[in-house]
Design a protein around this motif. Structure first.
Motif, PDB file in Angstrom:
ATOM      1  N   ASN A  48       0.686  -1.151   0.009  1.00 26.10           N
ATOM      2  CA  ASN A  48      -0.167   0.057   0.077  1.00 26.10           C
ATOM      3  C   ASN A  48       1.115   1.281  -0.066  1.00 26.10           C
ATOM      4  N   THR A  49       0.923   2.042  -0.851  1.00 27.37           N
ATOM      5  CA  THR A  49       1.764   3.240  -0.974  1.00 27.37           C
ATOM      6  C   THR A  49       1.219   4.453  -0.413  1.00 27.37           C
ATOM      7  N   ARG A  50       0.216   4.363   0.433  1.00 29.01           N
ATOM      8  CA  ARG A  50      -0.580   5.433   1.176  1.00 29.01           C
ATOM      9  C   ARG A  50       0.702   6.050   1.895  1.00 29.01           C
ATOM     10  N   ARG A  51       0.633   7.346   2.220  1.00 30.42           N
ATOM     11  CA  ARG A  51       1.697   7.953   3.188  1.00 30.42           C
ATOM     12  C   ARG A  51       1.174   9.315   3.753  1.00 30.42           C
ATOM     13  N   GLU A  52       0.072   8.772   4.621  1.00 29.79           N
ATOM     14  CA  GLU A  52      -0.491   9.863   5.413  1.00 29.79           C
ATOM     15  C   GLU A  52      -0.347  10.267   6.743  1.00 29.79           C
ATOM     16  N   GLY A  53       0.705   9.331   7.425  1.00 22.08           N
ATOM     17  CA  GLY A  53       1.125   9.343   8.649  1.00 22.08           C
ATOM     18  C   GLY A  53       0.261   8.641   9.839  1.00 22.08           C
ATOM     19  N   ARG A  54      -0.398   7.625   9.093  1.00 25.65           N
ATOM     20  CA  ARG A  54      -1.442   6.975  10.066  1.00 25.65           C
ATOM     21  C   ARG A  54      -0.840   5.692  10.725  1.00 25.65           C
ATOM     22  N   ASP A  55      -1.649   5.120  11.381  1.00 25.64           N
ATOM     23  CA  ASP A  55      -1.038   3.845  12.123  1.00 25.64           C
ATOM     24  C   ASP A  55      -1.297   2.706  10.884  1.00 25.64           C
ATOM     25  N   ARG A  56      -0.453   1.802  11.198  1.00 24.29           N
ATOM     26  CA  ARG A  56      -0.479   0.398  10.210  1.00 24.29           C
ATOM     27  C   ARG A  56      -0.456  -0.578  11.409  1.00 24.29           C
ATOM     28  N   LYS A  57      -1.522  -1.668  11.312  1.00 23.11           N
ATOM     29  CA  LYS A  57      -1.268  -2.751  11.999  1.00 23.11           C
ATOM     30  C   LYS A  57      -0.387  -3.837  11.305  1.00 23.11           C
ATOM     31  N   LEU A  58       0.346  -4.556  12.369  1.00 25.39           N
ATOM     32  CA  LEU A  58       1.257  -5.555  11.766  1.00 25.39           C
ATOM     33  C   LEU A  58       0.735  -7.060  12.685  1.00 25.39           C
ATOM     34  N   ARG A  59       1.150  -7.981  12.124  1.00 28.33           N
ATOM     35  CA  ARG A  59       0.663  -9.175  12.416  1.00 28.33           C
ATOM     36  C   ARG A  59       1.738 -10.284  11.901  1.00 28.33           C
ATOM     37  N   VAL A  60       2.379 -11.119  12.797  1.00 28.93           N
ATOM     38  CA  VAL A  60       3.292 -12.104  12.497  1.00 28.93           C
ATOM     39  C   VAL A  60       2.681 -13.439  12.781  1.00 28.93           C
ATOM     40  N   ASP A  61       2.572 -14.186  11.718  1.00 34.11           N
ATOM     41  CA  ASP A  61       2.166 -15.649  12.025  1.00 34.11           C
ATOM     42  C   ASP A  61       3.285 -16.682  11.513  1.00 34.11           C
ATOM     43  N   VAL A  62       3.408 -17.612  12.405  1.00 33.59           N
ATOM     44  CA  VAL A  62       4.474 -18.542  12.179  1.00 33.59           C
ATOM     45  C   VAL A  62       3.938 -20.005  12.105  1.00 33.59           C
ATOM     46  N   ASP A  63       4.158 -20.700  10.944  1.00 39.44           N
ATOM     47  CA  ASP A  63       3.895 -22.102  10.568  1.00 39.44           C
ATOM     48  C   ASP A  63       5.061 -23.040  10.849  1.00 39.44           C
ATOM     49  N   ASP A  71       0.891 -21.481  14.006  1.00 33.38           N
ATOM     50  CA  ASP A  71       1.436 -22.112  15.102  1.00 33.38           C
ATOM     51  C   ASP A  71       1.594 -21.023  16.345  1.00 33.38           C
ATOM     52  N   ASN A  72       1.140 -20.043  16.404  1.00 34.77           N
ATOM     53  CA  ASN A  72       1.651 -18.817  17.216  1.00 34.77           C
ATOM     54  C   ASN A  72       1.576 -19.417  18.564  1.00 34.77           C
ATOM     55  N   ARG A  73       0.456 -20.177  19.039  1.00 36.37           N
ATOM     56  CA  ARG A  73       0.190 -20.740  20.421  1.00 36.37           C
ATOM     57  C   ARG A  73       1.389 -21.463  21.105  1.00 36.37           C
ATOM     58  N   GLN A  74       1.934 -22.091  20.073  1.00 36.36           N
ATOM     59  CA  GLN A  74       3.134 -22.729  20.667  1.00 36.36           C
ATOM     60  C   GLN A  74       4.530 -22.126  20.816  1.00 36.36           C
ATOM     61  N   LEU A  75       4.394 -20.835  20.426  1.00 36.93           N
ATOM     62  CA  LEU A  75       5.577 -20.084  20.570  1.00 36.93           C
ATOM     63  C   LEU A  75       5.288 -18.690  21.378  1.00 36.93           C
ATOM     64  N   ASN A  76       6.542 -17.987  21.952  1.00 38.34           N
ATOM     65  CA  ASN A  76       6.472 -16.582  22.509  1.00 38.34           C
ATOM     66  C   ASN A  76       7.019 -15.784  21.410  1.00 38.34           C
ATOM     67  N   LEU A  77       5.934 -15.026  20.795  1.00 33.38           N
ATOM     68  CA  LEU A  77       6.286 -14.051  19.715  1.00 33.38           C
ATOM     69  C   LEU A  77       6.323 -12.859  20.208  1.00 33.38           C
ATOM     70  N   TYR A  78       7.320 -11.931  19.949  1.00 35.30           N
ATOM     71  CA  TYR A  78       7.365 -10.504  20.415  1.00 35.30           C
ATOM     72  C   TYR A  78       7.683  -9.540  19.372  1.00 35.30           C
ATOM     73  N   TYR A  79       6.705  -8.742  18.804  1.00 37.26           N
ATOM     74  CA  TYR A  79       7.051  -7.939  17.734  1.00 37.26           C
ATOM     75  C   TYR A  79       6.067  -6.780  17.969  1.00 37.26           C
ATOM     76  N   ARG A  80       6.444  -5.666  17.043  1.00 36.54           N
ATOM     77  CA  ARG A  80       5.691  -4.395  17.028  1.00 36.54           C
ATOM     78  C   ARG A  80       4.318  -4.895  16.458  1.00 36.54           C
ATOM     79  N   GLU A  81       3.328  -4.414  17.251  1.00 33.83           N
ATOM     80  CA  GLU A  81       2.009  -4.568  16.579  1.00 33.83           C
ATOM     81  C   GLU A  81       1.389  -3.498  15.493  1.00 33.83           C
TER      82      GLU A  81
END
Length: 95
Positions: A48-63, A71-81
């Motif tokens: 997405n090329t939008r550049r308006e200074g808004r929040d963007r959500k992140l999600r990390v999924d690990v298989d 399989d995220n429940r089997q792991l301790n994931l630390y990342y910026r949301e």
């Protein structure tokens, strides 16, 4: 103060280690050492090329097992949301 530190750690993708007594320091340091030895660094480029200074959500999924399901429940994931996207017009007020 502890709630503030925990919130900051979560928002920045880190971890919070509460400490009551000085004797807890060696255990906390071992936990940090284990985390540092098993971390990965990921890069991300948004499509997405939008550049308006808004929040963007992140999600990390690990298989782990390759079945296509996270399989995220089997792991301790630390990342910026979330992160704030660049702003091409910083003087315009946002809603």
């Amino acid at each position: 103060a502890q709630n503030g530190l925990n919130t900051f750690a979560k928002l920045s993708g880190g971890a919070y280690f509460p400490m009551t007594f000085e004797a807890e320091i060696p255990s906390i340091m071992r936990n940090i050492e284990l985390m540092l030895r098993s971390q990965y660094s990921l890069g991300y480029s948004p499509t997405n090329t939008r550049r308006e200074g808004r929040d963007r959500k992140l999600r990390v999924d690990v298989d782990i097992d390759g079945d296509g399901a996270p399989d995220n429940r089997q792991l301790n994931l630390y990342y910026r949301e979330k992160y704030i996207e660049p702003d091409d017009n910083p003087t315009v007020k946002k809603k």
